[in-house]
Design a protein around this motif. Structure first.
Motif, short mmCIF file in Angstrom:
data_model
loop_
_atom_site.label_atom_id
_atom_site.label_comp_id
_atom_site.label_asym_id
_atom_site.label_seq_id
_atom_site.Cartn_x
_atom_site.Cartn_y
_atom_site.Cartn_z
N PHE A 1 0.83 -1.21 0.00
CA PHE A 1 0.00 0.00 0.00
C PHE A 1 0.86 1.25 0.00
O PHE A 1 0.54 2.23 -0.68
N ARG B 1 -1.20 4.28 -1.32
CA ARG B 1 -2.54 4.11 -0.74
C ARG B 1 -2.43 4.30 0.78
O ARG B 1 -2.46 3.35 1.55
N LEU C 1 -5.16 2.90 3.35
CA LEU C 1 -5.11 1.45 3.52
C LEU C 1 -3.85 1.03 4.27
O LEU C 1 -3.88 0.10 5.09
N GLU D 1 -4.38 1.51 7.96
CA GLU D 1 -5.22 0.44 8.50
C GLU D 1 -4.39 -0.80 8.81
O GLU D 1 -4.50 -1.40 9.88
#
Length: 160
Positions: A77, A82, A85, A88
């Motif tokens: 990611f 990203r 993401l 997370e």
């Protein structure tokens, strides 16, 4: 009078309790990480030939596998820009780390590898397999196998 032995709560029970707590506090990342641990434990328990109760070694292997998956996803990611993401995955990685044994420092690793080299009687880099096998069993869960492998190679080279 009957005295109960102190009972160490199983990983599965601790996870179940923490899931309830995460639901109450509405901590989405923590809840997702805990649910993935629970799912992996249930899968391991239902595998063919598995026992109803998992050993601590098996629990650690499961946690290490989940941690490695999160790390690889995080790296992908970040590489693909990203950020949401990646954050997370990082949050879930931190939750999983709470259940893993404390990793060894490089100094501790060096001391342990020296002991293993003496124990196995390693004299050259050709003894790598014997040393790595013993070290993997003794240090399971406390050091990444890649780091362990590099340290053993380095120390075997210095013996010559």
């Amino acid at each position: 009078m009957h005295l109960l032995k102190p009972y160490a709560m199983s990983l599965e029970n601790r996870i179940n309790d923490m899931i309830k707590e995460a639901m109450r506090s509405k901590d989405k990342d923590r809840l997702n990480a805990l649910r993935s641990i629970k799912s992996a434990i249930l899968l391991a328990k239902t595998e063919k030939g598995a026992s109803e109760i998992l050993s601590e070694e098996m629990e650690i292997k499961i946690l290490q596998k989940l941690h490695k998956q999160r790390k690889e996803s995080y790296d992908q990611f970040v590489q693909n820009n990203r950020v949401e993401l990646a954050e997370e995955e990082l949050a879930q990685m931190k939750v999983i780390e709470e259940f893993l044994p404390k990793p060894m420092s490089m100094e501790e690793l060096e001391v342990e590898v020296k002991k293993i080299l003496l124990e196995v009687g390693a004299t050259s880099p050709s003894d790598f397999g014997k040393v790595m096998g013993t070290a993997t069993k003794k240090l399971a869960g406390r050091v990444d196998s890649k780091i362990l492998s590099e340290k053993i190679k380095e120390m075997l080279q210095s013996i010559q």
